[in-house]
Structure formats: structure tokens, C-alpha cells
Design a protein around this motif. Structure first.
Motif, mmCIF file in Angstrom:
data_model
loop_
_atom_site.group_PDB
_atom_site.id
_atom_site.type_symbol
_atom_site.label_atom_id
_atom_site.label_comp_id
_atom_site.label_asym_id
_atom_site.label_seq_id
_atom_site.Cartn_x
_atom_site.Cartn_y
_atom_site.Cartn_z
ATOM 1 N N TYR A 1 0.826 -1.205 0.000
ATOM 2 C CA TYR A 1 0.000 0.000 0.000
ATOM 3 C C TYR A 1 0.865 1.261 0.000
ATOM 4 C CZ TYR A 1 0.983 0.234 5.010
ATOM 5 O OH TYR A 1 1.609 0.325 6.218
ATOM 6 N N PRO A 2 0.332 2.363 -0.539
ATOM 7 C CA PRO A 2 1.071 3.623 -0.560
ATOM 8 C C PRO A 2 0.995 4.325 0.795
ATOM 9 C CG PRO A 2 -1.005 3.896 -1.699
ATOM 10 C CD PRO A 2 -0.907 2.441 -1.316
ATOM 11 N N PRO A 3 1.964 5.198 1.096
ATOM 12 C CA PRO A 3 1.984 5.866 2.403
ATOM 13 C C PRO A 3 0.807 6.812 2.633
ATOM 14 C CG PRO A 3 3.743 6.704 0.998
ATOM 15 C CD PRO A 3 3.108 5.547 0.273
ATOM 16 N N LYS A 4 0.120 7.235 1.589
ATOM 17 C CA LYS A 4 -1.028 8.136 1.780
ATOM 18 C C LYS A 4 -2.246 7.406 2.342
ATOM 19 C CE LYS A 4 -2.915 7.616 -2.850
ATOM 20 N NZ LYS A 4 -3.303 8.250 -4.075
ATOM 21 N N VAL A 5 -2.227 6.082 2.309
ATOM 22 C CA VAL A 5 -3.366 5.290 2.788
ATOM 23 C C VAL A 5 -3.261 5.092 4.294
ATOM 24 C CG1 VAL A 5 -4.406 2.982 2.741
ATOM 25 C CG2 VAL A 5 -3.717 4.079 0.611
ATOM 26 N N GLN A 6 -4.339 5.449 5.003
ATOM 27 C CA GLN A 6 -4.398 5.152 6.427
ATOM 28 C C GLN A 6 -4.807 3.691 6.578
ATOM 29 O OE1 GLN A 6 -6.871 7.752 8.725
ATOM 30 N NE2 GLN A 6 -6.041 9.578 7.736
ATOM 31 N N LEU A 7 -3.963 2.925 7.209
ATOM 32 C CA LEU A 7 -4.203 1.489 7.328
ATOM 33 C C LEU A 7 -5.548 1.194 7.987
ATOM 34 C CD1 LEU A 7 -3.014 -1.209 6.656
ATOM 35 C CD2 LEU A 7 -1.785 -1.154 8.817
ATOM 36 N N SER A 8 -5.927 1.967 9.000
ATOM 37 C CA SER A 8 -7.202 1.724 9.683
ATOM 38 C C SER A 8 -8.385 1.932 8.741
ATOM 39 C CB SER A 8 -7.344 2.626 10.905
ATOM 40 O OG SER A 8 -7.301 3.990 10.523
ATOM 41 N N LYS A 9 -8.285 2.897 7.834
ATOM 42 C CA LYS A 9 -9.376 3.124 6.872
ATOM 43 C C LYS A 9 -9.431 2.009 5.839
ATOM 44 C CE LYS A 9 -9.935 8.019 7.428
ATOM 45 N NZ LYS A 9 -10.100 9.318 6.818
ATOM 46 N N LEU A 10 -8.278 1.526 5.405
ATOM 47 C CA LEU A 10 -8.237 0.400 4.474
ATOM 48 C C LEU A 10 -8.858 -0.834 5.125
ATOM 49 C CD1 LEU A 10 -7.361 -0.982 1.837
ATOM 50 C CD2 LEU A 10 -5.100 -1.317 2.862
ATOM 51 N N VAL A 11 -8.469 -1.125 6.349
ATOM 52 C CA VAL A 11 -9.011 -2.289 7.070
ATOM 53 C C VAL A 11 -10.517 -2.136 7.255
ATOM 54 C CG1 VAL A 11 -9.053 -3.448 9.324
ATOM 55 C CG2 VAL A 11 -6.876 -2.963 8.210
ATOM 56 N N ASN A 12 -10.961 -0.954 7.630
ATOM 57 C CA ASN A 12 -12.393 -0.709 7.816
ATOM 58 C C ASN A 12 -13.168 -0.992 6.534
ATOM 59 O OD1 ASN A 12 -14.672 0.179 9.351
ATOM 60 N ND2 ASN A 12 -14.580 2.118 8.236
ATOM 61 N N SER A 13 -12.639 -0.549 5.411
ATOM 62 C CA SER A 13 -13.303 -0.803 4.126
ATOM 63 C C SER A 13 -13.244 -2.272 3.740
ATOM 64 C CB SER A 13 -12.671 0.051 3.024
ATOM 65 O OG SER A 13 -13.011 1.396 3.195
ATOM 66 N N LEU A 14 -12.100 -2.892 3.935
ATOM 67 C CA LEU A 14 -11.973 -4.323 3.612
ATOM 68 C C LEU A 14 -12.991 -5.143 4.395
ATOM 69 C CD1 LEU A 14 -8.086 -4.640 3.554
ATOM 70 C CD2 LEU A 14 -9.597 -5.122 1.618
ATOM 71 N N LYS A 15 -13.080 -4.900 5.698
ATOM 72 C CA LYS A 15 -13.993 -5.666 6.537
ATOM 73 C C LYS A 15 -15.450 -5.285 6.275
ATOM 74 C CE LYS A 15 -12.645 -6.509 10.819
ATOM 75 N NZ LYS A 15 -12.112 -6.270 12.188
ATOM 76 N N GLY A 16 -15.724 -4.001 6.121
ATOM 77 C CA GLY A 16 -17.102 -3.544 5.937
ATOM 78 C C GLY A 16 -17.710 -3.997 4.621
ATOM 79 N N ILE A 17 -16.987 -3.801 3.537
ATOM 80 C CA ILE A 17 -17.510 -4.180 2.217
ATOM 81 C C ILE A 17 -17.606 -5.690 2.085
ATOM 82 C CG2 ILE A 17 -17.019 -4.108 -0.267
ATOM 83 C CD1 ILE A 17 -15.839 -1.260 0.261
ATOM 84 N N SER A 18 -16.597 -6.412 2.573
ATOM 85 C CA SER A 18 -16.667 -7.878 2.481
ATOM 86 C C SER A 18 -17.810 -8.418 3.341
ATOM 87 C CB SER A 18 -15.339 -8.526 2.866
ATOM 88 O OG SER A 18 -14.999 -8.255 4.211
ATOM 89 N N THR A 19 -18.053 -7.826 4.500
ATOM 90 C CA THR A 19 -19.181 -8.252 5.341
ATOM 91 C C THR A 19 -20.494 -8.087 4.586
ATOM 92 O OG1 THR A 19 -18.101 -7.761 7.446
ATOM 93 C CG2 THR A 19 -20.505 -7.715 7.436
ATOM 94 N N ARG A 20 -20.691 -6.894 4.044
ATOM 95 C CA ARG A 20 -21.950 -6.606 3.354
ATOM 96 C C ARG A 20 -22.177 -7.564 2.188
ATOM 97 N NH1 ARG A 20 -22.312 -3.181 -0.728
ATOM 98 N NH2 ARG A 20 -20.506 -1.980 -0.079
ATOM 99 N N LEU A 21 -21.156 -7.759 1.358
ATOM 100 C CA LEU A 21 -21.332 -8.596 0.164
ATOM 101 C C LEU A 21 -21.394 -10.088 0.494
ATOM 102 C CD1 LEU A 21 -19.051 -6.660 -2.347
ATOM 103 C CD2 LEU A 21 -21.556 -6.650 -2.189
ATOM 104 N N LEU A 22 -20.561 -10.560 1.413
ATOM 105 C CA LEU A 22 -20.596 -11.991 1.758
ATOM 106 C C LEU A 22 -21.910 -12.355 2.445
ATOM 107 C CD1 LEU A 22 -16.916 -12.567 2.950
ATOM 108 C CD2 LEU A 22 -17.961 -13.392 0.824
#
Length: 143
Positions: free
Chosen positions: A75-96
Motif C-alpha cells: 500500500y502507498p503511504p497516503k493510505v491510512q491502514l485503519s481506513k483500508l481495514v475498515n473498508s476491507l472488513k465492511g464491504i466484504s461483510t456486506r457482500l458476503l
């Protein structure tokens, strides 16, 4: 950079930064329920690959078992890891939950899928090949 310099393809150069950031993350299903099937893991990887791309990141390796998944993300340094994790978990939860509703409801309730916590570790001094091999060797459910 010197013309004699042989660039590493994993090292990204930007206008004001040179970076080589990888995180090894682990997400565990709520209550450590054995929810994931092989088909769900395949779909989860697709979802997470798309989310990473939206952040300008790359999912380098993915695998999991019935109750957790491992990700290796560049990942690039401009990405906040907590926001990436939040999106990964949130979107995967909704779709799965939407796509595997009947199956998931046997194990989980209340709109949850992932545990509220997660592991995020830098790879430290371990070569990427070692981390990739560890993720690759997870005991994925059959069928």
C-alpha cells in the motif's frame, strides 16, 4: 536516480516519496465461527482485491481457513491502514452476507461477520517470499 541503479519493481517511486510498504493482516470471523467455505474465500479474495485497488493498494497474497483470512497488502503511504481495514472488513461483510445469506445465518447473527479486532503486522525483516509462503500454506477448506 543513477542510470546504473537496478530498480526493485516492488519499490514505488512517487513525486516526493519512495516506498515499499507491506502489511500482513489477519481478520477473524465473529466468535471464531467456522463460517468460511472455499467458494466464500474465493469471493472474499475478489472483493478484497477490488477494495485494495480502490485505495491504490495491491493485494499481493490472500488465503484463509474456515475461521480467518490472511492478507498481504502492498500500500502507498497516503493510505491510512485503519481506513483500508475498515473498508476491507465492511464491504466484504456486506457482500458476503448478501451473497451467502443462508449459509452465514447458520453461524452468525446481528449483521456481524468479522470480529471487531484485527492483526496488522509489518513484515519486519522476513523476506516477502517467506510471508507469501506462510499465507499460501493455510489449510483452506475443501469444496
Amino acid at each position: 536516480m543513477s542510470p546504473r541503479w537496478n530498480p526493485n519493481p516492488d519499490v514505488i517511486t512517487g513525486r516526493h516519496v519512495v516506498h515499499h510498504l507491506h502489511v500482513h493482516s489477519v481478520f477473524v470471523t465473529k466468535y471464531r465461527r467456522k463460517t468460511m467455505t472455499d467458494a466464500m474465500l474465493t469471493r472474499c479474495e475478489e472483493i478484497m482485491r477490488e477494495v485494495c485497488a480502490d485505495f491504490g493498494a495491491e493485494l499481493k497474497q490472500f488465503n484463509g481457513e474456515e475461521d480467518h483470512v490472511h492478507l498481504l497488502v502492498h500500500y502507498p503511504p497516503k493510505v491510512q491502514l485503519s481506513k483500508l481495514v475498515n473498508s476491507l472488513k465492511g464491504i466484504s461483510t456486506r457482500l458476503l452476507r448478501k451473497e451467502y445469506d443462508t449459509h452465514v445465518r447458520r453461524y452468525l447473527w446481528g449483521g456481524h461477520f468479522w470480529s471487531g479486532s484485527y492483526v496488522a503486522g509489518s513484515r519486519g525483516g522476513a523476506p516477502l517470499t517467506v510471508v507469501k509462503q506462510y499465507i499460501e500454506n493455510q489449510k483452506r477448506p475443501v469444496g
